[in-house]
Design a protein around this motif. Structure first.
Motif, PDB file in Angstrom:
ATOM      1  N   ARG A  54       0.840  -1.209   0.000  1.00 27.30           N
ATOM      2  CA  ARG A  54       0.000   0.000   0.000  1.00 27.30           C
ATOM      3  C   ARG A  54       0.867   1.248   0.000  1.00 27.30           C
ATOM      4  NH1 ARG A  54      -2.849  -1.582   4.937  1.00 27.30           N
ATOM      5  NH2 ARG A  54      -2.307   0.475   5.672  1.00 27.30           N
ATOM      6  N   TRP A  55       1.895   1.245   0.854  1.00 25.24           N
ATOM      7  CA  TRP A  55       2.829   2.378   0.948  1.00 25.24           C
ATOM      8  C   TRP A  55       3.521   2.608  -0.383  1.00 25.24           C
ATOM      9  CZ3 TRP A  55       8.205   1.600   0.618  1.00 25.24           C
ATOM     10  CH2 TRP A  55       8.997   2.725   0.890  1.00 25.24           C
ATOM     11  N   CYS A  76      -1.210   5.221   5.391  1.00 24.53           N
ATOM     12  CA  CYS A  76      -0.610   3.938   5.767  1.00 24.53           C
ATOM     13  C   CYS A  76      -0.056   3.972   7.196  1.00 24.53           C
ATOM     14  CB  CYS A  76       0.519   3.577   4.800  1.00 24.53           C
ATOM     15  SG  CYS A  76       0.003   3.364   3.084  1.00 24.53           S
TER      16      CYS A  76
END
Length: 119
Positions: free
Chosen positions: A13-14, A29
């Motif tokens: 996600r990051w 995040c």
């Protein structure tokens, strides 16, 4: 989920947000009170994380390799990684990254982020 799967899910996600140059999504995040240490003075909280990534150049990319991962408690996972930040106008930068993830309700977030530059 295993510790490695948890770490990879959060870091994917990051990385996706970093690669897309979406500072607010990068900040999402992290926990609201995360301690963040990039290559500039540290900050606490999502606003500081968003400001840090907003200042990064367009085209910045992140690729990571997990070196170690440990579950410290039921809701804490420690990760140690090597990250290569790619740029469009200069050589890539390789750093060490330590992260502490914390589960809040059913979702995992970065609670602590510490970069150190390789010699």
């Amino acid at each position: 989920m295993s510790e490695g799967e948890i770490l990879r899910a959060v870091l994917d996600r990051w990385r996706s947000a970093v690669d897309a140059h979406e500072p607010d999504r990068v900040a999402s995040c992290f926990t609201g009170d995360a301690i963040f240490q990039g290559l500039r003075p540290y900050t606490v909280g999502r606003a500081g994380v968003a400001a840090y990534y907003a200042a990064q150049p367009l085209g910045l990319t992140a690729a990571y390799d997990i070196r170690e991962v440990r579950r410290l408690a039921g809701d804490l996972v420690l990760g140690y990684l090597e990250v290569e930040f790619g740029f469009t106008d200069r050589p890539a930068l390789t750093v060490n990254l330590g992260v502490l993830l914390r589960r809040v309700d059913e979702e995992w977030f970065i609670e602590h982020y510490q970069v150190s530059q390789l010699p």
